[in-house]
Design a protein around this motif. Sequence first.
Motif, PDB file in Angstrom:
ATOM      1  N   TYR A  58      68.087  29.678  20.387  1.00 20.23           N
ATOM      2  CA  TYR A  58      67.410  28.572  19.722  1.00 20.23           C
ATOM      3  C   TYR A  58      66.472  29.123  18.657  1.00 20.23           C
ATOM      4  N   ASN A  59      66.268  28.341  17.628  1.00 20.71           N
ATOM      5  CA  ASN A  59      65.308  28.692  16.586  1.00 20.71           C
ATOM      6  C   ASN A  59      63.971  28.011  16.905  1.00 20.71           C
ATOM      7  N   PRO A  60      62.915  28.775  17.172  1.00 20.22           N
ATOM      8  CA  PRO A  60      61.627  28.152  17.530  1.00 20.22           C
ATOM      9  C   PRO A  60      61.041  27.297  16.413  1.00 20.22           C
ATOM     10  N   ASP A  61      61.490  27.500  15.179  1.00 17.41           N
ATOM     11  CA  ASP A  61      60.970  26.696  14.063  1.00 17.41           C
ATOM     12  C   ASP A  61      61.457  25.251  14.123  1.00 17.41           C
TER      13      ASP A  61
ATOM     14  N   VAL B 282      63.601  18.247  13.507  1.00 19.69           N
ATOM     15  CA  VAL B 282      64.716  17.709  12.729  1.00 19.69           C
ATOM     16  C   VAL B 282      65.266  16.478  13.440  1.00 19.69           C
ATOM     17  N   ASN B 283      66.067  15.682  12.736  1.00 17.27           N
ATOM     18  CA  ASN B 283      66.650  14.497  13.356  1.00 17.27           C
ATOM     19  C   ASN B 283      67.723  14.904  14.366  1.00 17.27           C
ATOM     20  N   MET B 284      68.060  14.014  15.258  1.00 19.33           N
ATOM     21  CA  MET B 284      68.956  14.326  16.364  1.00 19.33           C
ATOM     22  C   MET B 284      70.357  14.687  15.900  1.00 19.33           C
ATOM     23  N   LYS B 285      70.806  14.098  14.802  1.00 23.50           N
ATOM     24  CA  LYS B 285      72.136  14.413  14.301  1.00 23.50           C
ATOM     25  C   LYS B 285      72.205  15.866  13.843  1.00 23.50           C
ATOM     26  N   GLU B 286      71.176  16.269  13.097  1.00 26.11           N
ATOM     27  CA  GLU B 286      71.147  17.665  12.636  1.00 26.11           C
ATOM     28  C   GLU B 286      70.951  18.615  13.815  1.00 26.11           C
ATOM     29  N   PHE B 287      70.138  18.183  14.785  1.00 23.61           N
ATOM     30  CA  PHE B 287      69.916  19.028  15.954  1.00 23.61           C
ATOM     31  C   PHE B 287      71.202  19.204  16.761  1.00 23.61           C
TER      32      PHE B 287
ATOM     33  N   MET C 127      73.158  22.606  17.761  1.00 21.03           N
ATOM     34  CA  MET C 127      73.489  22.940  19.138  1.00 21.03           C
ATOM     35  C   MET C 127      74.974  23.237  19.298  1.00 21.03           C
ATOM     36  N   ASP C 128      75.816  22.429  18.665  1.00 25.08           N
ATOM     37  CA  ASP C 128      77.258  22.662  18.746  1.00 25.08           C
ATOM     38  C   ASP C 128      77.626  24.015  18.139  1.00 25.08           C
ATOM     39  N   LYS C 129      76.950  24.376  17.058  1.00 21.71           N
ATOM     40  CA  LYS C 129      77.207  25.666  16.433  1.00 21.71           C
ATOM     41  C   LYS C 129      76.708  26.808  17.299  1.00 21.71           C
ATOM     42  N   ALA C 130      75.553  26.609  17.963  1.00 21.11           N
ATOM     43  CA  ALA C 130      74.994  27.665  18.812  1.00 21.11           C
ATOM     44  C   ALA C 130      75.872  27.919  20.032  1.00 21.11           C
TER      45      ALA C 130
END
Length: 283
Positions: free
Chosen positions: A111-114, A125-130, A134-137
């Motif tokens: 995870y990125n702490p920023d 960030v908004n949930m869509k971007e989050f 997450m899917d990429k991580a």
Amino acid sequence: DVIPYNKYLTQRFDCHINVEYCHSISAIKYLFGYISKGCDQATVEVQAGPTSEQDWTGTAQASNEVLEYQTKRYVSVAEGCWRLRKNEIAERKPAVFRMNVHLPEQQTVYYNPDDYNIEDFEHKVNMKEFKQKMDKAKKTPLTEYFANQKKVNSTIGTDETEEERKKREENTLLFRDMPDRYTWDAKKKCWKERKRGIDGELQIGRVYTVHPTEIERYSLRLLLNHVKGKESFEDLRTVDNKICPTFHAAAIALNLVKNDKIWIECMNEANDTQTNINLLRRL
């Protein structure tokens, strides 16, 4: 004493050549020790010079072992020129790509702490971007291997041409063989086809070892090393069109591991019939 030698080498080079048989892992450590041990080092003894004539008569002086013995670094002229020109000191070839094995939904995610407010742990960030992050991580070389094989198998059908069939067979790979034809893009988290082809720079894949006590992950590694072209974890557990409940059951169905049923029955029988505690302890 008998000195090991080779008669052919002695006659061929007209000199004595010592021959040793290296049969342990120490041979590898000895071979690569020269290029990985660092620069040459020497132990230097530092002594103070005489301060008066009385010092030459044998007057005892205070001894400081810490100052007397210091480890120094010696760089010769040739090595100094080589390093100043930034030439390579050692080379590793071929490149090795380490491939982790994990069970479904048990991969390591960073995870990125920023992206968070640490105090109330709310998303910046908004949930869509989050969700996209997450899917990429979640993507790993193993999960993207399944996605790659699914794409390769998408051409199967009555409309498949001979060229497509040949290409599909070439790209139906084991997990460990992926670096032969693809490169892992760590930024985009995906496998990319090699631009230089298989005749370009060689890279080999090495799957992490798994201890047999981790039964499921060990069985998963066995399946990945013996079964090609699977599109998902569930597809990997499918044997003869039947979905096995575990990876261990699938490995048993493919005769990759032995079934422990006979030993379990032996233990149960001994528990029911034996009364001698010493015999039970031996089991």
